[in-house]
Write a protein that holds these residues in place. Sequence first.
Motif, PDB file in Angstrom:
ATOM      1  N   THR A  37       1.656   0.663   7.381  1.00 44.85           N
ATOM      2  CA  THR A  37       1.033   0.061   6.207  1.00 44.85           C
ATOM      3  C   THR A  37       0.855  -1.436   6.393  1.00 44.85           C
ATOM      4  OG1 THR A  37       2.025   1.758   4.804  1.00 44.85           O
ATOM      5  CG2 THR A  37       1.245  -0.238   3.712  1.00 44.85           C
ATOM      6  N   TRP A  38       1.884  -2.110   6.907  1.00 49.47           N
ATOM      7  CA  TRP A  38       1.793  -3.553   7.116  1.00 49.47           C
ATOM      8  C   TRP A  38       0.776  -3.895   8.201  1.00 49.47           C
ATOM      9  CZ3 TRP A  38       2.910  -7.506   4.270  1.00 49.47           C
ATOM     10  CH2 TRP A  38       3.866  -7.378   3.277  1.00 49.47           C
ATOM     11  N   LEU A  40      -1.895  -2.096   8.981  1.00 57.32           N
ATOM     12  CA  LEU A  40      -3.209  -1.867   8.386  1.00 57.32           C
ATOM     13  C   LEU A  40      -3.586  -3.015   7.452  1.00 57.32           C
ATOM     14  CD1 LEU A  40      -5.583   0.126   8.109  1.00 57.32           C
ATOM     15  CD2 LEU A  40      -4.373   1.110   6.168  1.00 57.32           C
ATOM     16  N   PHE A  41      -2.631  -3.459   6.651  1.00 59.30           N
ATOM     17  CA  PHE A  41      -2.880  -4.576   5.748  1.00 59.30           C
ATOM     18  C   PHE A  41      -3.227  -5.844   6.533  1.00 59.30           C
ATOM     19  CE2 PHE A  41      -1.144  -8.264   3.413  1.00 59.30           C
ATOM     20  CZ  PHE A  41      -1.951  -8.206   2.301  1.00 59.30           C
ATOM     21  N   GLY A  42      -2.504  -6.112   7.612  1.00 57.65           N
ATOM     22  CA  GLY A  42      -2.779  -7.288   8.439  1.00 57.65           C
ATOM     23  C   GLY A  42      -4.153  -7.228   9.079  1.00 57.65           C
ATOM     24  N   MET A  44      -6.735  -5.567   7.939  1.00 60.39           N
ATOM     25  CA  MET A  44      -7.729  -5.751   6.886  1.00 60.39           C
ATOM     26  C   MET A  44      -7.841  -7.224   6.491  1.00 60.39           C
ATOM     27  SD  MET A  44      -7.085  -2.388   4.514  1.00 60.39           S
ATOM     28  CE  MET A  44      -8.017  -3.032   3.161  1.00 60.39           C
ATOM     29  N   MET A  45      -6.741  -7.944   6.466  1.00 53.67           N
ATOM     30  CA  MET A  45      -6.789  -9.376   6.142  1.00 53.67           C
ATOM     31  C   MET A  45      -7.550 -10.141   7.216  1.00 53.67           C
ATOM     32  SD  MET A  45      -5.382 -10.136   3.266  1.00 53.67           S
ATOM     33  CE  MET A  45      -4.863 -11.823   3.375  1.00 53.67           C
TER      34      MET A  45
END
Length: 116
Positions: A37-38, A40-42, A44-45
Motif C-alpha cells: 500500500t505504501w 503504491l501510494f509513493g 502515485m505521488m
Amino acid sequence: MTNRQQNAAWQAAQQWQERARQARPSQGAGGLKLLATWLLFGVMMIVGTLLGLFFLLIGWAMLPFLRHRMKKRAETFRADHAQPAGGNGTQDNTRSPDDKHSSRVLEGDYRVKPDD
C-alpha cells in the motif's frame, strides 16, 4: 465468581476482545499488504508530481503565444475605437451605424454669417 465476571459490561468487553483477536489477519500478510500500500501510494505521488510538472512546463511554453495573441487583440480593439486623425474628438461612438436620424451636437463657438 467475582464481580467482574458477573458484570454484563465486563462480559461484553471480553467477548468484543475475543472477536477482535479472531478477526485480526495474520501479521505476515498484514505487513506485506501495508508495504504494498505504501509503495503504491509513493508511486502515485511521484506520478502525480511528474504530471503536474509536465503541465506546468506546457503552460510556461504557451505563455509567449498567448501574450502575442492578446497583444494582437488589444491592437485590434484600439484600432476599432480610435478617433480619426485631425478630428476634434466629438465623434459619438455610442451610436449604431444604422441610426441615420439621430442628431449630434457639435460643441464650439459659432457665428452666423450674414447673407450677402
